[in-house]
Design a protein around this motif. Structure first.
Motif, PDB file in Angstrom:
ATOM      1  N   ALA A 221       0.831  -1.205   0.000  1.00 22.28           N
ATOM      2  CA  ALA A 221       0.000   0.000   0.000  1.00 22.28           C
ATOM      3  C   ALA A 221       0.865   1.254   0.000  1.00 22.28           C
ATOM      4  N   LEU A 222       0.482   2.226  -0.807  1.00 25.04           N
ATOM      5  CA  LEU A 222       1.111   3.546  -0.800  1.00 25.04           C
ATOM      6  C   LEU A 222       0.412   4.389   0.268  1.00 25.04           C
ATOM      7  N   VAL A 223       1.152   4.842   1.282  1.00 25.74           N
ATOM      8  CA  VAL A 223       0.490   5.395   2.474  1.00 25.74           C
ATOM      9  C   VAL A 223       0.827   6.861   2.754  1.00 25.74           C
ATOM     10  N   ASP A 224       1.444   7.558   1.792  1.00 28.41           N
ATOM     11  CA  ASP A 224       1.880   8.924   2.107  1.00 28.41           C
ATOM     12  C   ASP A 224       1.109  10.016   1.364  1.00 28.41           C
ATOM     13  N   THR A 225       0.057   9.645   0.634  1.00 31.22           N
ATOM     14  CA  THR A 225      -0.616  10.608  -0.235  1.00 31.22           C
ATOM     15  C   THR A 225      -1.106  11.832   0.528  1.00 31.22           C
ATOM     16  N   PHE A 226      -1.639  11.624   1.711  1.00 32.47           N
ATOM     17  CA  PHE A 226      -2.218  12.729   2.483  1.00 32.47           C
ATOM     18  C   PHE A 226      -1.378  13.085   3.701  1.00 32.47           C
ATOM     19  N   ASN A 227      -0.098  12.638   3.680  1.00 32.67           N
ATOM     20  CA  ASN A 227       0.841  12.988   4.749  1.00 32.67           C
ATOM     21  C   ASN A 227       0.383  12.474   6.110  1.00 32.67           C
ATOM     22  N   LYS A 228      -0.349  11.340   6.091  1.00 30.34           N
ATOM     23  CA  LYS A 228      -0.775  10.661   7.324  1.00 30.34           C
ATOM     24  C   LYS A 228      -0.226   9.231   7.292  1.00 30.34           C
ATOM     25  N   GLU A 229       1.089   9.134   7.180  1.00 32.49           N
ATOM     26  CA  GLU A 229       1.721   7.849   6.919  1.00 32.49           C
ATOM     27  C   GLU A 229       1.448   6.816   8.016  1.00 32.49           C
TER      28      GLU A 229
END
Length: 261
Positions: A221-229
């Motif tokens: 999963a890519l988890v950094d899109t909204f800077n809520k890693e």
């Protein structure tokens, strides 16, 4: 205009091909705005006509009411200034990012005095990285950084130096591998934000990937899109119990990861 291959897909990062499939299966096709910029500069823009021609050749974007704006060939640009803007249905453009970015980057690099990539030097750099990381899987994702016509040559160079995989099918097969690799790009997560909102988008994109992509492909999963890693990693792990292989952090230089100083 330089010739184009019969199909863009072999030269496209695999995660965009998978994203197109997922969007179609989910009935998700929002209208989007894409802005392309260079982090470095100032410089002189090149490759605009070739990039636009590729979009026109491979996509029904303009027939579906989409539009393309760009700085003129040879025009000066500044760092982070948009040089190309695309508006239209996401399904018409999501597979093309690798291709047009590679054209713009290659032509602009050459126009500003940067050299053509040297495959021997690329192999040496790959080998040096392999020595530093002997036990890690190394994946070559360079297609967007140079012209599609060099993808096969550069992938062969990367694998010869010790890389394990490549992001495009054409590059992977040229290097003796079965197919390209890649899971989820930011564009797919943003598409799910259109339907579910930012708080649930990362999880829902991962769940959709799990529904529609072959089981042999690792669930990363890519988890950094909204800077809520941290939050999105935990949320996705809870949703994909026993199926989540890992998470990817691809935070840009302008952001600090959640929990960072």
């Amino acid at each position: 205009m330089p010739h184009l291959p019969p199909c863009h897909k072999p030269f496209t990062d695999k995660y965009f091909l998978r994203s197109r499939l997922i969007l179609e299966q989910e009935g998700l096709n929002p209208r989007v705005t894409v802005q392309v910029f260079f982090r470095n500069g100032p410089g002189t823009l090149a490759g605009v006509g070739e990039a636009a021609g590729a979009i026109a050749a491979y996509s029904p974007l303009c027939r579906n009411g989409g539009e393309i704006w760009a700085l003129a060939e040879g025009e000066a640009f500044s760092p982070l200034e948009p040089v190309l803007r695309i508006e239209g249905p996401l399904g018409d453009v999501i597979e093309l990012e690798t291709f047009y970015l590679g054209i713009l980057t290659a032509r602009t690099s050459l126009a500003n005095g940067l050299p053509r990539p040297d495959p021997l030097a690329a192999t040496a750099k790959a080998a040096a990285l392999r020595q530093i990381l002997p036990a890690k899987d190394l994946m070559y994702f360079g297609a967007r950084h140079w012209h599609w016509s060099l993808e096969e040559e550069l992938c062969r160079a990367a694998v010869a130096g010790g890389f394990d995989s490549c992001a495009t099918d054409a590059g992977a097969r040229a290097a003796g591998l079965s197919a390209g690799v890649g899971t989820i790009p930011h564009a797919l997560v943003l598409a799910f934000a259109h339907r579910f909102g930012p708080k649930q988008a990362t999880r829902e994109a991962a769940l959709a990937f799990d529904r529609h992509i072959e089981p042999a492909c690792p669930r990363i999963a890519l988890v950094d899109t909204f800077n809520k890693e941290i939050d999105d990693s935990l949320d996705t792990a809870r949703a994909l119990v026993d199926r989540l292989w890992g998470v990817r952090l691809d935070t840009s230089g302008e952001l600090i990861g959640q929990g960072g100083a």
